[in-house]
Write a protein that holds these residues in place. Structure first.
Motif, PDB file in Angstrom:
ATOM      1  N   GLY A  97      31.074 -17.053  19.188  1.00 44.56           N
ATOM      2  CA  GLY A  97      30.014 -16.419  18.913  1.00 44.56           C
ATOM      3  C   GLY A  97      30.045 -15.626  17.991  1.00 44.56           C
TER       4      GLY A  97
ATOM      5  N   SER B 284      29.678  -8.605  17.143  1.00 45.91           N
ATOM      6  CA  SER B 284      30.921  -9.090  17.940  1.00 45.91           C
ATOM      7  C   SER B 284      31.981  -9.345  17.283  1.00 45.91           C
ATOM      8  N   GLY B 285      31.807 -10.791  17.222  1.00 47.39           N
ATOM      9  CA  GLY B 285      32.800 -11.914  17.187  1.00 47.39           C
ATOM     10  C   GLY B 285      32.957 -11.845  15.299  1.00 47.39           C
TER      11      GLY B 285
ATOM     12  N   GLY C 133      25.127 -14.434  12.255  1.00 46.68           N
ATOM     13  CA  GLY C 133      24.374 -13.270  12.587  1.00 46.68           C
ATOM     14  C   GLY C 133      23.753 -13.044  14.239  1.00 46.68           C
TER      15      GLY C 133
ATOM     16  N   ALA D  45      20.723 -11.042  15.115  1.00 46.60           N
ATOM     17  CA  ALA D  45      20.599  -9.830  13.586  1.00 46.60           C
ATOM     18  C   ALA D  45      20.162 -11.273  12.944  1.00 46.60           C
TER      19      ALA D  45
ATOM     20  N   PRO E 147      12.777  -7.836  15.594  1.00 45.18           N
ATOM     21  CA  PRO E 147      13.039  -6.421  14.369  1.00 45.18           C
ATOM     22  C   PRO E 147      13.984  -5.533  15.193  1.00 45.18           C
TER      23      PRO E 147
ATOM     24  N   ILE F   3      16.386  -2.637  13.345  1.00 42.77           N
ATOM     25  CA  ILE F   3      16.053  -1.731  12.578  1.00 42.77           C
ATOM     26  C   ILE F   3      17.437  -0.551  12.783  1.00 42.77           C
TER      27      ILE F   3
ATOM     28  N   GLU G 191      29.084 -16.570  32.391  1.00 39.73           N
ATOM     29  CA  GLU G 191      28.644 -18.388  31.907  1.00 39.73           C
ATOM     30  C   GLU G 191      30.402 -18.965  31.947  1.00 39.73           C
TER      31      GLU G 191
ATOM     32  N   PHE H   7       9.131 -15.045  20.678  1.00 35.95           N
ATOM     33  CA  PHE H   7       8.397 -14.450  19.504  1.00 35.95           C
ATOM     34  C   PHE H   7       7.601 -15.408  18.908  1.00 35.95           C
TER      35      PHE H   7
ATOM     36  N   TYR I 240      17.864  -8.936  27.582  1.00 38.72           N
ATOM     37  CA  TYR I 240      17.975  -7.909  27.743  1.00 38.72           C
ATOM     38  C   TYR I 240      18.886  -7.591  29.128  1.00 38.72           C
TER      39      TYR I 240
ATOM     40  N   GLY J 227      31.462  -7.479  23.479  1.00 34.44           N
ATOM     41  CA  GLY J 227      30.052  -7.870  22.940  1.00 34.44           C
ATOM     42  C   GLY J 227      28.713  -7.829  24.265  1.00 34.44           C
TER      43      GLY J 227
ATOM     44  N   LEU K 192      26.680  -9.646  25.599  1.00 33.94           N
ATOM     45  CA  LEU K 192      26.185 -11.133  26.585  1.00 33.94           C
ATOM     46  C   LEU K 192      27.496 -10.774  27.337  1.00 33.94           C
TER      47      LEU K 192
ATOM     48  N   TYR L 250      23.245  -3.666  26.884  1.00 28.58           N
ATOM     49  CA  TYR L 250      22.482  -3.077  25.730  1.00 28.58           C
ATOM     50  C   TYR L 250      23.020  -2.372  24.949  1.00 28.58           C
TER      51      TYR L 250
ATOM     52  N   MET M   8      23.270  -2.369  17.356  1.00 29.43           N
ATOM     53  CA  MET M   8      24.214  -2.799  16.584  1.00 29.43           C
ATOM     54  C   MET M   8      25.265  -1.957  16.186  1.00 29.43           C
ATOM     55  N   ASP M   9      24.805  -0.460  16.015  1.00 29.71           N
ATOM     56  CA  ASP M   9      26.344   0.466  16.113  1.00 29.71           C
ATOM     57  C   ASP M   9      27.310   0.471  16.691  1.00 29.71           C
TER      58      ASP M   9
HETATM   59  C1  LIG Z   1      14.291  -8.258  20.413  1.00 27.30           C
HETATM   60  C2  LIG Z   1      15.572  -7.097  20.669  1.00 27.30           C
HETATM   61  C3  LIG Z   1      15.754  -6.204  18.876  1.00 27.30           C
HETATM   62  C4  LIG Z   1      17.124  -5.639  18.746  1.00 27.30           C
HETATM   63  N1  LIG Z   1      16.284  -4.449  18.534  1.00 27.30           N
HETATM   64  C5  LIG Z   1      17.118  -4.423  17.741  1.00 27.30           C
HETATM   65  C6  LIG Z   1      17.282  -2.645  16.634  1.00 27.30           C
HETATM   66  O1  LIG Z   1      16.509  -1.966  16.042  1.00 27.30           O
HETATM   67  N2  LIG Z   1      18.673  -1.483  16.402  1.00 27.30           N
HETATM   68  C7  LIG Z   1      19.875  -2.116  17.462  1.00 27.30           C
HETATM   69  O2  LIG Z   1      20.676  -1.332  16.307  1.00 27.30           O
HETATM   70  N3  LIG Z   1      20.298  -3.258  17.638  1.00 27.30           N
HETATM   71  C8  LIG Z   1      19.151  -4.237  17.986  1.00 27.30           C
HETATM   72  N4  LIG Z   1      19.161  -4.856  18.691  1.00 27.30           N
HETATM   73  C9  LIG Z   1      20.610  -5.397  19.436  1.00 27.30           C
HETATM   74  C10 LIG Z   1      21.857  -6.166  18.482  1.00 27.30           C
HETATM   75  O3  LIG Z   1      20.451  -7.283  18.647  1.00 27.30           O
HETATM   76  C11 LIG Z   1      22.818  -6.380  19.263  1.00 27.30           C
HETATM   77  O4  LIG Z   1      23.250  -4.900  19.552  1.00 27.30           O
HETATM   78  C12 LIG Z   1      23.579  -7.658  18.600  1.00 27.30           C
HETATM   79  O5  LIG Z   1      23.139  -8.609  18.445  1.00 27.30           O
HETATM   80  C13 LIG Z   1      25.118  -7.353  19.682  1.00 27.30           C
HETATM   81  O6  LIG Z   1      25.657  -8.173  18.730  1.00 27.30           O
HETATM   82  P1  LIG Z   1      26.424  -9.310  19.769  1.00 27.30           P
HETATM   83  O7  LIG Z   1      27.473  -9.927  18.235  1.00 27.30           O
HETATM   84  O8  LIG Z   1      27.646  -8.561  20.501  1.00 27.30           O
HETATM   85  O9  LIG Z   1      25.830 -10.786  20.449  1.00 27.30           O
HETATM   86  P2  LIG Z   1      24.374 -11.541  19.732  1.00 27.30           P
HETATM   87  O10 LIG Z   1      24.437 -11.277  18.645  1.00 27.30           O
HETATM   88  O11 LIG Z   1      23.733 -12.774  20.518  1.00 27.30           O
HETATM   89  O12 LIG Z   1      26.213 -13.168  19.316  1.00 27.30           O
HETATM   90  C14 LIG Z   1      26.429 -14.297  20.727  1.00 27.30           C
HETATM   91  C15 LIG Z   1      26.272 -15.197  19.974  1.00 27.30           C
HETATM   92  O13 LIG Z   1      27.606 -16.087  20.630  1.00 27.30           O
HETATM   93  C16 LIG Z   1      26.827 -16.820  20.824  1.00 27.30           C
HETATM   94  N5  LIG Z   1      27.278 -17.197  22.101  1.00 27.30           N
HETATM   95  C17 LIG Z   1      26.514 -17.867  22.962  1.00 27.30           C
HETATM   96  N6  LIG Z   1      27.343 -18.104  23.789  1.00 27.30           N
HETATM   97  C18 LIG Z   1      28.263 -18.959  23.607  1.00 27.30           C
HETATM   98  C19 LIG Z   1      28.795 -20.526  23.514  1.00 27.30           C
HETATM   99  N7  LIG Z   1      29.268 -20.862  24.796  1.00 27.30           N
HETATM  100  N8  LIG Z   1      29.953 -21.039  22.139  1.00 27.30           N
HETATM  101  C20 LIG Z   1      29.127 -20.673  21.066  1.00 27.30           C
HETATM  102  N9  LIG Z   1      28.471 -20.064  20.748  1.00 27.30           N
HETATM  103  C21 LIG Z   1      28.310 -19.081  21.612  1.00 27.30           C
HETATM  104  C22 LIG Z   1      25.340 -17.009  20.650  1.00 27.30           C
HETATM  105  O14 LIG Z   1      24.692 -17.619  19.938  1.00 27.30           O
HETATM  106  C23 LIG Z   1      25.189 -15.573  20.072  1.00 27.30           C
HETATM  107  O15 LIG Z   1      25.049 -15.863  18.670  1.00 27.30           O
HETATM  108  C24 LIG Z   1      17.977  -5.563  19.543  1.00 27.30           C
HETATM  109  C25 LIG Z   1      17.976  -6.769  20.344  1.00 27.30           C
HETATM  110  C26 LIG Z   1      16.874  -7.184  20.332  1.00 27.30           C
HETATM  111  C27 LIG Z   1      17.366  -8.931  22.044  1.00 27.30           C
END
Ligand SMILES: Cc1cc2nc3c(=O)[nH]c(=O)nc-3n(C[C@H](O)[C@H](O)[C@H](O)COP(=O)(O)OP(=O)(O)OC[C@H]3O[C@@H](n4cnc5c(N)ncnc54)[C@H](O)[C@@H]3O)c2cc1C
Length: 374
Positions: free
Chosen positions: A8, A12-13, A38, A41, A57, A59, A241, A257, A317, A346, A348, A353, A356-357
């Protein structure tokens, strides 16, 4: 052979890869099943040249100086304070519901009277959970709470989750505040802003030029298991998973979207307008407010809540219900048994939920407490 295989390329990654490579000088390979880094984000310039957030979006806002200091190594910031209006009975009023909303929603005399009551009961600057206001001993304040609950919260929540509020954890309703203030900002965090050149550019600066970090896009971990040698695995995908859904799938709500571009410089009066009671979408966000981009056209993102179906759309969510957390805790116990070789991190992997911070803070914490010990 790599030191860390990271599944990922979201916050996080990427944060963990950057820390491991920069601080420990160890080799990381990130595998990402999407075609870009990304995670959620990710942003890109659409065919009109407008910067769009592909997954809705985003923020940035935080009260953590540590997170700001860390991310500021990779970006400059544009000042931006998000404002949201809700379309109620044909008027756009500020949310969270505040004293300005009150003045717009009610005739002047009634609004002034209710404002006085709110100030007497709670004081200026307080945030009162809607449930608390509904239980108010003042009949007029309880009626006001009912108005806010019905017009702003109830139908939006049903659309968002396809559930009645009483089917969700109490915390969801409890969190909806009434803000006894004239502050129309959606967030009150100390730091609010947007990466000046976008999130993808921030990620490129974070991991793009580091010779110790390799990224394989369009690569699902499930398809390469066994083919790459590594010392430790960091998994930021869905925890259920990873364990082949052995206790059942963790439920999520998804979104569809629509990004629409208009031949006008601005489409609406603020960053986001919520539609609690009309249409089958929840909100419309005009990206140029967020990104400060100057362009003769403008793009809006419209969010349609959807059921999540594994393999068909994205899990966005976690559904806030107690039995889902109980199911998640079964996976946590499995994860604890392999904690020496696999780190889960992370939104997932933690089935939470996170803003980003919060996710950046979590990754930094995991680096300090579980990785930077070797
Ligand atoms: C609609 C929406 C709006 C949001 N708005 C805001 C906001 O305004 N402000 C804010 O601070 N936060 C917001 N967030 C939250 C923000 O998106 C998360 O905090 C952030 O993306 C989490 O990062 P992550 O690395 O944990 O997960 P992710 O960004 O989901 O990254 C995980 C990655 O792992 C990859 N992955 C999963 N399984 C596998 C696999 N088996 N093999 C390879 N790759 C894999 C996925 O494709 C993904 O790219 C929002 C979220 C959503 C859904």
């Amino acid at each position: 052979m790599v030191d860390y295989l990271i599944v990922g390329a979201g916050f996080s990654g990427c944060v963990l890869a950057e820390r491991i490579a920069t601080v420990l000088g160890k080799k990381c390979l990130i595998v990402e099943k999407r075609s870009h880094i990304g995670g959620n984000a990710y942003d890109y310039y659409n065919e009109h040249g407008i910067l769009v957030h592909k997954y809705g979006p985003h923020i940035f806002h935080t009260n953590s100086p540590k997170v700001v200091e860390y991310l500021s190594q990779f970006t400059e910031w544009n000042q931006y304070e998000h404002k949201v209006l809700a379309n109620v009975d044909g008027k756009n009023i500020p949310v969270p519901f505040n004293l300005n909303s009150l003045a717009q929603a009610f005739p002047a005399e009634k609004a002034e009277h209710l404002e006085k009551l709110l100030l007497e009961h709670f004081g200026y600057g307080t945030k009162i959970p809607i449930l608390q206001l509904r239980q108010s001993t003042s009949g007029e304040l309880a009626d006001l709470a009912e108005f806010i609950y019905q017009k702003i919260f109830l139908h939006y929540t049903k659309k968002q989750w396809n559930l009645e509020p009483d089917e969700l954890d109490d915390a969801v309703t409890a969190r909806v505040p009434v803000f006894i203030s004239h502050d129309n900002r959606y967030f009150q965090d100390d730091f609010q802003g947007m990466p000046s050149f976008g999130y993808t550019e921030l990620f490129n600066k974070m991991i793009g030029n580091n010779p110790l970090i390799d990224v394989k896009l369009n690569t699902d971990y499930n398809d390469i298991q066994g083919s790459i040698q590594f010392k430790k695995l960091i998994f930021t995908g869905p925890i259920d998973e990873y364990f082949d859904y052995k206790f059942g799938a963790l439920p999520y709500r998804s979104l569809r979207f629509e990004h629409e571009t208009y031949n006008t410089d601005y489409y609406q009066e603020t960053g986001t307008i919520n539609y609690p009671n009309t249409y089958d979408y929840t909100r419309r966000t005009e990206l140029k407010y967020l990104t400060s981009q100057i362009h003769e056209k403008t793009t809006c993102t419209i969010e349609f809540p959807q059921p999540f179906i594994i393999g068909e759309n994205e899990p966005y969510y976690p559904i806030p219900q107690t039995h889902n957390n109980t199911l998640y805790s079964k996976y946590v116990r499995e994860a604890e048994m392999i904690a020496d070789s696999v780190i889960f991190c992370g939104r997932l992997a933690d089935y939470k939920y996170y803003n980003m911070d919060q996710v950046v803070a979590r990754a930094l914490h995991i680096f300090e407490k579980r990785i930077n010990l070797e």
